[in-house]
Motif scaffolding. Structure first.
Motif, PDB file in Angstrom:
ATOM      1  N   TRP A 292       2.731  -7.895  -5.739  1.00 11.05           N
ATOM      2  CA  TRP A 292       3.958  -8.294  -6.494  1.00 11.05           C
ATOM      3  C   TRP A 292       4.234  -9.692  -6.232  1.00 11.05           C
ATOM      4  CZ3 TRP A 292       6.201  -4.832 -10.046  1.00 11.05           C
ATOM      5  CH2 TRP A 292       5.615  -3.849 -10.034  1.00 11.05           C
ATOM      6  N   GLU A 293       5.108 -10.323  -7.265  1.00 13.23           N
ATOM      7  CA  GLU A 293       5.286 -11.599  -7.057  1.00 13.23           C
ATOM      8  C   GLU A 293       6.437 -11.607  -5.894  1.00 13.23           C
ATOM      9  OE1 GLU A 293       6.914 -13.424 -10.551  1.00 13.23           O
ATOM     10  OE2 GLU A 293       5.139 -12.901 -11.666  1.00 13.23           O
TER      11      GLU A 293
ATOM     12  N   GLN B  68       8.184  10.671  -2.181  1.00 15.65           N
ATOM     13  CA  GLN B  68       8.185   9.306  -1.556  1.00 15.65           C
ATOM     14  C   GLN B  68       7.019   8.902  -1.064  1.00 15.65           C
ATOM     15  OE1 GLN B  68      10.930   6.987  -2.202  1.00 15.65           O
ATOM     16  NE2 GLN B  68      11.626   8.496  -3.322  1.00 15.65           N
ATOM     17  N   PRO B  69       6.362   7.703  -1.360  1.00 15.62           N
ATOM     18  CA  PRO B  69       5.283   7.303  -0.740  1.00 15.62           C
ATOM     19  C   PRO B  69       5.551   6.792   0.674  1.00 15.62           C
ATOM     20  CG  PRO B  69       5.890   5.757  -2.216  1.00 15.62           C
ATOM     21  CD  PRO B  69       6.969   6.906  -2.332  1.00 15.62           C
ATOM     22  N   GLN B  70       4.581   6.610   1.716  1.00 18.14           N
ATOM     23  CA  GLN B  70       4.479   5.826   2.860  1.00 18.14           C
ATOM     24  C   GLN B  70       4.015   4.730   2.476  1.00 18.14           C
ATOM     25  OE1 GLN B  70       1.692   8.019   5.399  1.00 18.14           O
ATOM     26  NE2 GLN B  70       2.816   9.807   5.263  1.00 18.14           N
ATOM     27  N   ILE B  71       5.006   3.413   2.665  1.00 12.48           N
ATOM     28  CA  ILE B  71       4.823   2.128   2.115  1.00 12.48           C
ATOM     29  C   ILE B  71       4.385   1.229   3.366  1.00 12.48           C
ATOM     30  CG2 ILE B  71       5.674   0.207   0.897  1.00 12.48           C
ATOM     31  CD1 ILE B  71       5.543   2.188  -1.100  1.00 12.48           C
ATOM     32  N   ILE B  72       3.429   0.446   3.081  1.00 13.97           N
ATOM     33  CA  ILE B  72       3.083  -0.505   4.057  1.00 13.97           C
ATOM     34  C   ILE B  72       3.142  -1.846   3.357  1.00 13.97           C
ATOM     35  CG2 ILE B  72       1.289  -1.738   5.432  1.00 13.97           C
ATOM     36  CD1 ILE B  72       0.164   1.103   6.036  1.00 13.97           C
ATOM     37  N   GLU B  73       4.015  -2.805   3.649  1.00 10.48           N
ATOM     38  CA  GLU B  73       4.104  -4.156   2.894  1.00 10.48           C
ATOM     39  C   GLU B  73       3.833  -5.238   3.847  1.00 10.48           C
ATOM     40  OE1 GLU B  73       7.994  -6.559   1.428  1.00 10.48           O
ATOM     41  OE2 GLU B  73       8.087  -4.516   1.747  1.00 10.48           O
ATOM     42  N   ARG B  74       3.103  -6.242   3.379  1.00 11.63           N
ATOM     43  CA  ARG B  74       2.610  -7.429   3.962  1.00 11.63           C
ATOM     44  C   ARG B  74       3.065  -8.445   2.999  1.00 11.63           C
ATOM     45  NH1 ARG B  74       2.664  -4.558   7.733  1.00 11.63           N
ATOM     46  NH2 ARG B  74       0.910  -3.650   8.959  1.00 11.63           N
ATOM     47  N   GLU B  75       3.529  -9.786   3.504  1.00  6.27           N
ATOM     48  CA  GLU B  75       3.546 -10.889   2.779  1.00  6.27           C
ATOM     49  C   GLU B  75       2.165 -11.477   2.592  1.00  6.27           C
ATOM     50  OE1 GLU B  75       6.126 -13.818   4.792  1.00  6.27           O
ATOM     51  OE2 GLU B  75       7.821 -12.638   4.050  1.00  6.27           O
ATOM     52  N   LEU B  76       1.792 -12.081   1.275  1.00  3.81           N
ATOM     53  CA  LEU B  76       0.492 -12.557   1.060  1.00  3.81           C
ATOM     54  C   LEU B  76       0.449 -13.953   1.514  1.00  3.81           C
ATOM     55  CD1 LEU B  76      -0.128 -10.743  -2.330  1.00  3.81           C
ATOM     56  CD2 LEU B  76      -1.276 -10.517  -0.094  1.00  3.81           C
TER      57      LEU B  76
ATOM     58  N   ARG C 170       0.779  -1.025   0.060  1.00  3.00           N
ATOM     59  CA  ARG C 170      -0.057   0.132   0.070  1.00  3.00           C
ATOM     60  C   ARG C 170       0.951   1.192   0.102  1.00  3.00           C
ATOM     61  NH1 ARG C 170      -1.962   4.140   3.042  1.00  3.00           N
ATOM     62  NH2 ARG C 170      -4.040   4.496   2.952  1.00  3.00           N
ATOM     63  N   ALA C 171       0.848   1.861  -0.956  1.00  2.00           N
ATOM     64  CA  ALA C 171       1.642   3.139  -1.177  1.00  2.00           C
ATOM     65  C   ALA C 171       0.692   4.427  -1.044  1.00  2.00           C
ATOM     66  CB  ALA C 171       2.229   3.292  -2.562  1.00  2.00           C
ATOM     67  N   GLY C 172       0.871   5.176   0.170  1.00  2.00           N
ATOM     68  CA  GLY C 172       0.101   6.427   0.178  1.00  2.00           C
ATOM     69  C   GLY C 172       0.793   7.558   0.121  1.00  2.00           C
ATOM     70  N   PHE C 173       0.362   8.641  -0.596  1.00  2.00           N
ATOM     71  CA  PHE C 173       0.814  10.036  -1.086  1.00  2.00           C
ATOM     72  C   PHE C 173       0.318  10.955  -0.438  1.00  2.00           C
ATOM     73  CE2 PHE C 173       1.890   6.813  -4.292  1.00  2.00           C
ATOM     74  CZ  PHE C 173       3.150   6.884  -4.717  1.00  2.00           C
ATOM     75  N   GLU C 174       1.137  11.788   0.184  1.00  2.00           N
ATOM     76  CA  GLU C 174       0.477  12.963   1.058  1.00  2.00           C
ATOM     77  C   GLU C 174      -0.221  13.950   0.326  1.00  2.00           C
ATOM     78  OE1 GLU C 174       0.099  13.884   4.312  1.00  2.00           O
ATOM     79  OE2 GLU C 174       0.032  11.703   4.446  1.00  2.00           O
ATOM     80  N   ASN C 175       0.598  14.352  -0.940  1.00  2.00           N
ATOM     81  CA  ASN C 175       0.227  15.513  -1.824  1.00  2.00           C
ATOM     82  C   ASN C 175      -0.017  15.303  -3.187  1.00  2.00           C
ATOM     83  OD1 ASN C 175       1.121  17.598   0.300  1.00  2.00           O
ATOM     84  ND2 ASN C 175       3.019  16.681   0.043  1.00  2.00           N
ATOM     85  N   LEU C 176      -0.211  14.008  -3.531  1.00  2.00           N
ATOM     86  CA  LEU C 176      -0.604  13.700  -4.801  1.00  2.00           C
ATOM     87  C   LEU C 176      -2.069  13.230  -4.948  1.00  2.00           C
ATOM     88  CD1 LEU C 176       2.458  11.491  -6.012  1.00  2.00           C
ATOM     89  CD2 LEU C 176       2.048  13.920  -6.004  1.00  2.00           C
ATOM     90  N   THR C 177      -2.644  13.462  -6.157  1.00  2.00           N
ATOM     91  CA  THR C 177      -4.245  13.072  -6.442  1.00  2.00           C
ATOM     92  C   THR C 177      -4.012  12.280  -7.478  1.00  2.00           C
ATOM     93  OG1 THR C 177      -4.344  14.911  -8.077  1.00  2.00           O
ATOM     94  CG2 THR C 177      -4.656  15.366  -5.712  1.00  2.00           C
TER      95      THR C 177
END
Length: 94
Positions: A52-53, A80-88, A6-13
């Motif tokens: 992603w693989e 730069q985005p705020q990234i949350i990464e999790r294994e599936l 999950r990539a979250g951006f503070e200032n992008l639309t």
């Protein structure tokens, strides 16, 4: 191991997102290792969800394509985005 990001951006639309996609020729030029992609705007901020693989595929995509496309489309507004990464554990598609 497949991952969800999950990539979250503070200032992008979504308008910025569309410009980045055009710069990358996405989805016509689908990135190696990308399993699924979705985008949305939450409270006026861009959020992207990917599967992603592997983390290595994501890292290669960022290094080889995403950074340059963001620079091309947004110039000094790229962030730069705020990234949350999790294994599936599982991921099903139809």
């Amino acid at each position: 191991m497949a991952i969800a990001l999950r990539a979250g951006f503070e200032n992008l639309t979504l308008t910025d997102y569309d410009a980045i996609l055009e710069a990358m020729n996405f989805p016509a030029d689908w990135p190696d290792g990308l399993l699924a992609h979705a985008s949305m705007e939450i409270d006026g901020k861009l959020v992207v969800h990917d599967a992603w693989e592997s983390r290595a595929h994501w890292d290669a995509f960022v290094a080889e394509r995403l950074g340059a496309a963001m620079g091309q489309a947004l110039g000094d507004r790229a962030e730069q985005p705020q990234i949350i990464e999790r294994e599936l554990h599982t991921m099903f598609t139809r």
